[in-house]
Design a protein around this motif. Structure first.
Motif, PDB file in Angstrom:
ATOM      1  N   LEU A 209       0.741  -1.142   0.084  1.00 55.89           N
ATOM      2  CA  LEU A 209       0.049   0.112   0.084  1.00 55.89           C
ATOM      3  C   LEU A 209       0.774   1.173  -0.074  1.00 55.89           C
ATOM      4  CD1 LEU A 209      -2.701  -0.983   2.625  1.00 55.89           C
ATOM      5  CD2 LEU A 209      -2.785  -0.617   0.180  1.00 55.89           C
ATOM      6  N   ALA A 210       1.857   1.338   0.718  1.00 62.77           N
ATOM      7  CA  ALA A 210       2.794   2.371   0.817  1.00 62.77           C
ATOM      8  C   ALA A 210       3.432   2.608  -0.649  1.00 62.77           C
ATOM      9  CB  ALA A 210       3.792   2.285   1.779  1.00 62.77           C
ATOM     10  N   ARG A 211       3.941   1.551  -1.227  1.00 62.61           N
ATOM     11  CA  ARG A 211       4.586   1.529  -2.474  1.00 62.61           C
ATOM     12  C   ARG A 211       3.646   2.162  -3.625  1.00 62.61           C
ATOM     13  NH1 ARG A 211       7.007  -3.414  -0.971  1.00 62.61           N
ATOM     14  NH2 ARG A 211       5.684  -4.458  -2.376  1.00 62.61           N
ATOM     15  N   SER A 212       2.388   1.836  -3.344  1.00 60.57           N
ATOM     16  CA  SER A 212       1.289   2.055  -4.081  1.00 60.57           C
ATOM     17  C   SER A 212       0.849   3.527  -3.904  1.00 60.57           C
ATOM     18  CB  SER A 212       0.121   1.280  -4.248  1.00 60.57           C
ATOM     19  OG  SER A 212       0.518   0.106  -4.275  1.00 60.57           O
ATOM     20  N   SER A 213       1.453   4.447  -3.077  1.00 62.07           N
ATOM     21  CA  SER A 213       0.891   5.602  -2.733  1.00 62.07           C
ATOM     22  C   SER A 213      -0.570   5.829  -2.086  1.00 62.07           C
ATOM     23  CB  SER A 213       1.119   6.630  -3.811  1.00 62.07           C
ATOM     24  OG  SER A 213       2.505   6.729  -4.334  1.00 62.07           O
TER      25      SER A 213
ATOM     26  N   VAL B  19       4.143   6.302   5.515  1.00 64.94           N
ATOM     27  CA  VAL B  19       4.614   5.747   6.590  1.00 64.94           C
ATOM     28  C   VAL B  19       5.112   6.579   7.553  1.00 64.94           C
ATOM     29  CG1 VAL B  19       6.251   4.075   7.396  1.00 64.94           C
ATOM     30  CG2 VAL B  19       4.953   3.553   5.651  1.00 64.94           C
ATOM     31  N   GLU B  20       4.828   6.900   8.867  1.00 61.87           N
ATOM     32  CA  GLU B  20       5.394   7.980   9.664  1.00 61.87           C
ATOM     33  C   GLU B  20       6.416   7.156  10.583  1.00 61.87           C
ATOM     34  OE1 GLU B  20       2.150   9.392  11.537  1.00 61.87           O
ATOM     35  OE2 GLU B  20       1.375  10.419   9.798  1.00 61.87           O
ATOM     36  N   PRO B  21       7.608   7.585  10.389  1.00 61.17           N
ATOM     37  CA  PRO B  21       8.941   6.843  11.111  1.00 61.17           C
ATOM     38  C   PRO B  21       8.710   7.014  12.473  1.00 61.17           C
ATOM     39  CG  PRO B  21       9.661   9.173   9.875  1.00 61.17           C
ATOM     40  CD  PRO B  21       8.162   8.835   9.683  1.00 61.17           C
ATOM     41  N   GLY B  22       9.147   5.929  13.312  1.00 60.34           N
ATOM     42  CA  GLY B  22       9.126   6.113  14.773  1.00 60.34           C
ATOM     43  C   GLY B  22       9.128   4.695  15.311  1.00 60.34           C
ATOM     44  N   ALA B  23       9.046   4.520  16.385  1.00 63.24           N
ATOM     45  CA  ALA B  23       9.035   2.899  16.949  1.00 63.24           C
ATOM     46  C   ALA B  23       7.674   2.886  17.720  1.00 63.24           C
ATOM     47  CB  ALA B  23      10.637   2.819  17.720  1.00 63.24           C
ATOM     48  N   PRO B  24       6.997   2.230  17.289  1.00 60.33           N
ATOM     49  CA  PRO B  24       6.702   1.481  16.122  1.00 60.33           C
ATOM     50  C   PRO B  24       6.269   2.432  15.110  1.00 60.33           C
ATOM     51  CG  PRO B  24       4.834   1.007  17.336  1.00 60.33           C
ATOM     52  CD  PRO B  24       5.760   1.969  18.403  1.00 60.33           C
TER      53      PRO B  24
ATOM     54  N   ARG C 218       4.037   4.437  12.316  1.00 60.33           N
ATOM     55  CA  ARG C 218       2.719   4.627  12.162  1.00 60.33           C
ATOM     56  C   ARG C 218       2.429   4.962  10.849  1.00 60.33           C
ATOM     57  NH1 ARG C 218      -0.011   5.975  16.705  1.00 60.33           N
ATOM     58  NH2 ARG C 218      -1.616   7.161  15.580  1.00 60.33           N
ATOM     59  N   HIS C 219       1.273   4.307  10.571  1.00 61.13           N
ATOM     60  CA  HIS C 219       0.534   4.238   9.021  1.00 61.13           C
ATOM     61  C   HIS C 219      -0.611   5.124   8.995  1.00 61.13           C
ATOM     62  CE1 HIS C 219       3.139   0.554   9.330  1.00 61.13           C
ATOM     63  NE2 HIS C 219       3.392   0.945   8.028  1.00 61.13           N
ATOM     64  N   ALA C 220      -0.718   5.845   7.811  1.00 65.31           N
ATOM     65  CA  ALA C 220      -1.831   6.943   8.039  1.00 65.31           C
ATOM     66  C   ALA C 220      -2.231   6.819   6.489  1.00 65.31           C
ATOM     67  CB  ALA C 220      -1.573   8.065   8.421  1.00 65.31           C
ATOM     68  N   TYR C 221      -3.582   7.017   6.046  1.00 63.18           N
ATOM     69  CA  TYR C 221      -4.034   7.086   4.636  1.00 63.18           C
ATOM     70  C   TYR C 221      -3.808   8.457   4.192  1.00 63.18           C
ATOM     71  CZ  TYR C 221      -6.457   2.787   5.500  1.00 63.18           C
ATOM     72  OH  TYR C 221      -6.851   1.409   5.721  1.00 63.18           O
ATOM     73  N   PHE C 222      -3.839   8.792   2.973  1.00 62.81           N
ATOM     74  CA  PHE C 222      -3.598  10.150   2.419  1.00 62.81           C
ATOM     75  C   PHE C 222      -5.227  10.615   2.431  1.00 62.81           C
ATOM     76  CE2 PHE C 222       0.335   8.572   0.746  1.00 62.81           C
ATOM     77  CZ  PHE C 222       1.047   9.298   0.739  1.00 62.81           C
ATOM     78  N   GLU C 223      -5.250  11.776   2.542  1.00 64.55           N
ATOM     79  CA  GLU C 223      -6.737  12.240   2.568  1.00 64.55           C
ATOM     80  C   GLU C 223      -7.841  11.814   1.675  1.00 64.55           C
ATOM     81  OE1 GLU C 223      -9.222  14.021   5.284  1.00 64.55           O
ATOM     82  OE2 GLU C 223      -7.020  13.926   5.472  1.00 64.55           O
ATOM     83  N   THR C 224      -7.403  11.824   0.300  1.00 63.68           N
ATOM     84  CA  THR C 224      -8.326  11.253  -0.725  1.00 63.68           C
ATOM     85  C   THR C 224      -8.597   9.871  -0.362  1.00 63.68           C
ATOM     86  OG1 THR C 224      -6.238  10.820  -2.240  1.00 63.68           O
ATOM     87  CG2 THR C 224      -7.509  12.928  -2.496  1.00 63.68           C
TER      88      THR C 224
END
Length: 167
Positions: free
Chosen positions: A5-9, A13-18, A20-26
């Motif tokens: 999903l990240a490679r497909s935009s 991915v928000e760096p950190g430990a652990p 965090r993943h977030a969807y783009f607004e659209t």
């Protein structure tokens, strides 16, 4: 699956430990439209709201700000729609967790909205102590925003509620 999903935009991915993943607004908007047509959507939102209102230990607000804000909006909406005292109590619990973090970030307008929404939820289940607290928070935010007349109204209401409650 998350990497794909990240490679497909479709996911960031928000760096950190652990991490965090977030969807783009659209993507989030499309997901919300699809979820709105799902019969289980309302039950999931309610469970999400209750989870964050009663989560122990509470955890850092900064890590879950968006989730806490969504949980608060859901609790307020359900309290008003259903006239449900338990959801009003959830709104208060969530506002107590969010208020300090919004203050630390200097987000006075968001704090004003948070306390105003909490007061709206409390219309369904009067709780003088919680109402006094919410008016105090609302007044403080109004003062920070330069609305001294509104701040005064909130402070006077908080004082009246606290006096009536014997505090």
């Amino acid at each position: 699956a998350l990497d794909l999903l990240a490679r497909s935009s479709l996911l960031r991915v928000e760096p950190g430990a652990p991490a965090r993943h977030a969807y783009f607004e659209t993507i989030r908007e499309v997901a919300e439209e699809l979820a709105a047509s799902d019969d289980a959507h309302e039950a999931v939102l309610e469970a999400h709201s209750r989870h964050y209102a009663h989560r122990e230990p509470p955890g850092a607000v900064a890590d879950d700000l968006e989730n806490l804000q969504l949980a608060h909006r859901t609790a307020v909406r359900l309290a008003r729609e259903r006239r449900d005292p338990a959801r009003a109590a959830d709104a208060v619990a969530l506002a107590r967790r969010l208020g300090g973090d919004l203050l630390a970030r200097g987000l006075s307008r968001e704090r004003r909205e948070l306390f105003g929404e909490t007061l709206a939820a409390l219309e369904t289940a009067p709780d003088p102590e919680a109402e006094a607290w919410a008016h105090l928070g609302c007044g403080t935010a109004r003062k920070e925003l330069g609305d001294t007349a509104g701040a005064r109204e909130d402070f006077e209401r908080a004082l009246a509620l606290a006096t009536d409650a014997g505090r």
